[in-house]
Write a protein that holds these residues in place. Structure first.
Motif, PDB file in Angstrom:
ATOM      1  N   LYS A 187      40.670  10.094  -3.278  1.00 44.97           N
ATOM      2  CA  LYS A 187      39.836  11.044  -2.912  1.00 44.97           C
ATOM      3  C   LYS A 187      38.557  10.954  -3.885  1.00 44.97           C
ATOM      4  N   ASP A 188      38.749  10.071  -4.965  1.00 44.94           N
ATOM      5  CA  ASP A 188      37.306  10.004  -5.593  1.00 44.94           C
ATOM      6  C   ASP A 188      36.360   8.742  -5.440  1.00 44.94           C
ATOM      7  N   ASN A 189      37.292   7.684  -5.309  1.00 41.41           N
ATOM      8  CA  ASN A 189      36.261   6.584  -4.949  1.00 41.41           C
ATOM      9  C   ASN A 189      36.163   6.060  -3.735  1.00 41.41           C
ATOM     10  N   TYR A 190      35.513   5.619  -3.578  1.00 36.91           N
ATOM     11  CA  TYR A 190      36.144   4.144  -2.111  1.00 36.91           C
ATOM     12  C   TYR A 190      36.473   2.944  -2.468  1.00 36.91           C
ATOM     13  N   ARG A 191      37.356   2.905  -1.596  1.00 35.59           N
ATOM     14  CA  ARG A 191      37.966   1.696  -1.717  1.00 35.59           C
ATOM     15  C   ARG A 191      39.216   1.181  -0.230  1.00 35.59           C
ATOM     16  N   PHE A 192      39.821   0.287   0.091  1.00 33.58           N
ATOM     17  CA  PHE A 192      40.126   0.143   1.045  1.00 33.58           C
ATOM     18  C   PHE A 192      41.691  -0.718   1.227  1.00 33.58           C
ATOM     19  N   LYS A 193      42.506  -0.715   2.273  1.00 41.11           N
ATOM     20  CA  LYS A 193      43.803  -1.437   2.082  1.00 41.11           C
ATOM     21  C   LYS A 193      44.135  -1.823   3.465  1.00 41.11           C
ATOM     22  N   ALA A 194      43.907  -2.632   4.183  1.00 35.24           N
ATOM     23  CA  ALA A 194      44.637  -3.430   5.455  1.00 35.24           C
ATOM     24  C   ALA A 194      46.318  -3.146   5.129  1.00 35.24           C
ATOM     25  N   VAL A 195      46.234  -2.780   6.597  1.00 32.77           N
ATOM     26  CA  VAL A 195      47.302  -2.471   7.064  1.00 32.77           C
ATOM     27  C   VAL A 195      47.557  -2.986   8.228  1.00 32.77           C
ATOM     28  N   ARG A 196      48.974  -3.609   8.440  1.00 34.02           N
ATOM     29  CA  ARG A 196      49.638  -4.367   9.587  1.00 34.02           C
ATOM     30  C   ARG A 196      50.163  -3.144  10.865  1.00 34.02           C
ATOM     31  N   LEU A 197      49.261  -3.353  12.358  1.00 37.06           N
ATOM     32  CA  LEU A 197      49.667  -3.017  13.272  1.00 37.06           C
ATOM     33  C   LEU A 197      51.208  -3.172  13.582  1.00 37.06           C
ATOM     34  N   LEU A 198      52.203  -2.680  13.800  1.00 33.23           N
ATOM     35  CA  LEU A 198      53.364  -2.804  14.368  1.00 33.23           C
ATOM     36  C   LEU A 198      54.088  -2.201  15.759  1.00 33.23           C
ATOM     37  N   ASP A 199      52.919  -1.413  15.809  1.00 29.07           N
ATOM     38  CA  ASP A 199      53.412  -0.628  17.191  1.00 29.07           C
ATOM     39  C   ASP A 199      52.647  -0.133  17.923  1.00 29.07           C
ATOM     40  N   CYS A 200      52.212  -0.131  19.097  1.00 26.57           N
ATOM     41  CA  CYS A 200      51.796   0.779  19.681  1.00 26.57           C
ATOM     42  C   CYS A 200      51.824   1.654  20.716  1.00 26.57           C
ATOM     43  N   LYS A 201      52.554   2.653  21.060  1.00 23.95           N
ATOM     44  CA  LYS A 201      52.645   2.366  22.619  1.00 23.95           C
ATOM     45  C   LYS A 201      52.306   4.454  22.926  1.00 23.95           C
ATOM     46  N   PRO A 202      52.014   4.445  24.211  1.00 26.54           N
ATOM     47  CA  PRO A 202      52.361   6.038  24.799  1.00 26.54           C
ATOM     48  C   PRO A 202      53.137   6.597  24.517  1.00 26.54           C
ATOM     49  N   LEU A 203      53.032   8.090  23.930  1.00 25.51           N
ATOM     50  CA  LEU A 203      54.306   9.330  24.192  1.00 25.51           C
ATOM     51  C   LEU A 203      53.974  10.221  24.613  1.00 25.51           C
ATOM     52  N   GLY A 204      53.581   9.915  26.020  1.00 27.33           N
ATOM     53  CA  GLY A 204      53.301  11.040  27.169  1.00 27.33           C
ATOM     54  C   GLY A 204      52.240  12.299  27.120  1.00 27.33           C
ATOM     55  N   SER A 205      51.627  13.230  27.905  1.00 28.97           N
ATOM     56  CA  SER A 205      50.741  14.196  28.012  1.00 28.97           C
ATOM     57  C   SER A 205      49.729  13.517  26.748  1.00 28.97           C
ATOM     58  N   ASP A 206      49.341  11.928  27.386  1.00 26.41           N
ATOM     59  CA  ASP A 206      47.752  12.191  25.965  1.00 26.41           C
ATOM     60  C   ASP A 206      47.727  11.559  24.956  1.00 26.41           C
ATOM     61  N   VAL A 207      49.243  11.440  23.920  1.00 24.22           N
ATOM     62  CA  VAL A 207      49.574  11.283  23.217  1.00 24.22           C
ATOM     63  C   VAL A 207      49.753   9.483  22.699  1.00 24.22           C
ATOM     64  N   VAL A 208      48.604   9.165  22.066  1.00 28.01           N
ATOM     65  CA  VAL A 208      49.302   7.689  21.596  1.00 28.01           C
ATOM     66  C   VAL A 208      49.750   7.513  20.075  1.00 28.01           C
ATOM     67  N   GLN A 209      51.412   6.421  19.667  1.00 28.05           N
ATOM     68  CA  GLN A 209      51.202   6.825  18.771  1.00 28.05           C
ATOM     69  C   GLN A 209      51.217   4.981  18.530  1.00 28.05           C
ATOM     70  N   LEU A 210      50.778   5.022  16.933  1.00 28.80           N
ATOM     71  CA  LEU A 210      49.865   4.081  15.955  1.00 28.80           C
ATOM     72  C   LEU A 210      51.025   3.806  15.382  1.00 28.80           C
ATOM     73  N   ARG A 211      51.614   2.610  14.756  1.00 32.38           N
ATOM     74  CA  ARG A 211      52.537   2.299  13.809  1.00 32.38           C
ATOM     75  C   ARG A 211      51.929   1.031  13.263  1.00 32.38           C
ATOM     76  N   TYR A 212      51.763   1.598  11.796  1.00 35.57           N
ATOM     77  CA  TYR A 212      51.263   0.395  10.640  1.00 35.57           C
ATOM     78  C   TYR A 212      52.241   0.039   9.297  1.00 35.57           C
ATOM     79  N   ALA A 213      52.008  -0.837   9.070  1.00 33.29           N
ATOM     80  CA  ALA A 213      52.989  -1.630   7.423  1.00 33.29           C
ATOM     81  C   ALA A 213      51.546  -1.221   6.809  1.00 33.29           C
ATOM     82  N   ILE A 214      52.221  -1.343   5.148  1.00 35.63           N
ATOM     83  CA  ILE A 214      51.425  -0.814   4.282  1.00 35.63           C
ATOM     84  C   ILE A 214      51.597  -2.275   3.192  1.00 35.63           C
TER      85      ILE A 214
END
Ligand SMILES: NC(=O)c1ccc[n+]([C@@H]2O[C@H](COP(=O)([O-])OP(=O)(O)OC[C@H]3O[C@@H](n4cnc5c(N)ncnc54)[C@H](OP(=O)(O)O)[C@@H]3O)[C@@H](O)[C@H]2O)c1
Length: 178
Positions: A149-176
């Motif tokens: 919350k105090d400094n700019y930094r970043f961390k790359a993550v890996r996409l594991l899955d992406c799927k619609p759940l219904g009612s226009d909700v999309v689920q994304l899963r990432y590994a850190i």
């Protein structure tokens, strides 16, 4: 122990907040219940737990009784000020929550929110996987999930899955990678 952070984001990238006129989508709630059942537990902040067990929505007994969606699930509530809440385990830090669930033999800890709790786990590098449900709503000024919350930094993550759940909700899963 694997830790999974589960959160709803708005379509413009905020950490979604709910209110009576902007309730969570049924599909997202059902997904949370399914993830909690699979993990056998969830961790929440004291404020989110109180919101979940608001008597106008559900009684505290209903949250933990043998019939409800969280029957048999280890609920861990994080609070620095409250020592005891009937039917759940109260702990004072993210690390204590993980240690408690690990000692109980859980293989995965599900981190259910809210903002303070999610950001505490992220800032302390205690998250292995994130599940983001992107809800079809835009917000104005709001909350953010941050790894620092105090400094700019970043961390790359890996996409594991992406799927619609219904009612226009999309689920994304990432590994850190830790
Ligand atoms: N987008 C989502 O997926 C999602 C999920 C859940 C909730 N929400 C939203 O999030 C908001 C509520 O979140 P919030 O941040 O206000 O509250 P919260 O994270 O649910 O709870 C905050 C409380 O948890 C305790 N706490 C916080 N950090 C701690 C730490 N490091 N160690 C020990 N205890 C700690 C403190 O309790 P004490 O004061 O008792 O010490 C603090 O007041 C609501 O707007 C809700 O709608 C969103």
């Amino acid at each position: 122990m694997k830790t999974t952070l589960w959160a709803t984001l708005t379509a413009n990238g905020n950490y979604a907040q709910s209110s009576p006129d902007n309730p969570p989508k049924k599909e997202a709630l059902e997904d949370f219940a399914a993830q909690a059942k699979a993990a056998g537990n969830f961790i929440v902040g004291r404020k989110t737990f109180q919101e979940m067990s608001d008597p106008s929505r559900v009684s505290q007994e209903e949250m933990v009784n043998t019939e409800g969606p969280f029957a048999g699930i280890d609920i861990v509530v994080l609070s620095k000020n409250i020592e005891n809440i009937p039917g759940v385990t109260v702990v004072k830090s993210p690390q204590e929550a993980i240690s408690y669930l690990s000692q109980k033999g859980h293989l995965t800890a599900l981190i259910g929110g809210g903002g303070d709790i999610h950001n505490s786990f992220l800032e302390q590098g205690l998250v292995d996987e994130v599940i983001f449900n992107v809800a079809p709503v835009l917000e104005g000024k709001g909350l953010n999930l941050l790894i620092d919350k105090d400094n700019y930094r970043f961390k790359a993550v890996r996409l594991l899955d992406c799927k619609p759940l219904g009612s226009d909700v999309v689920q994304l899963r990432y590994a850190i990678d830790r």
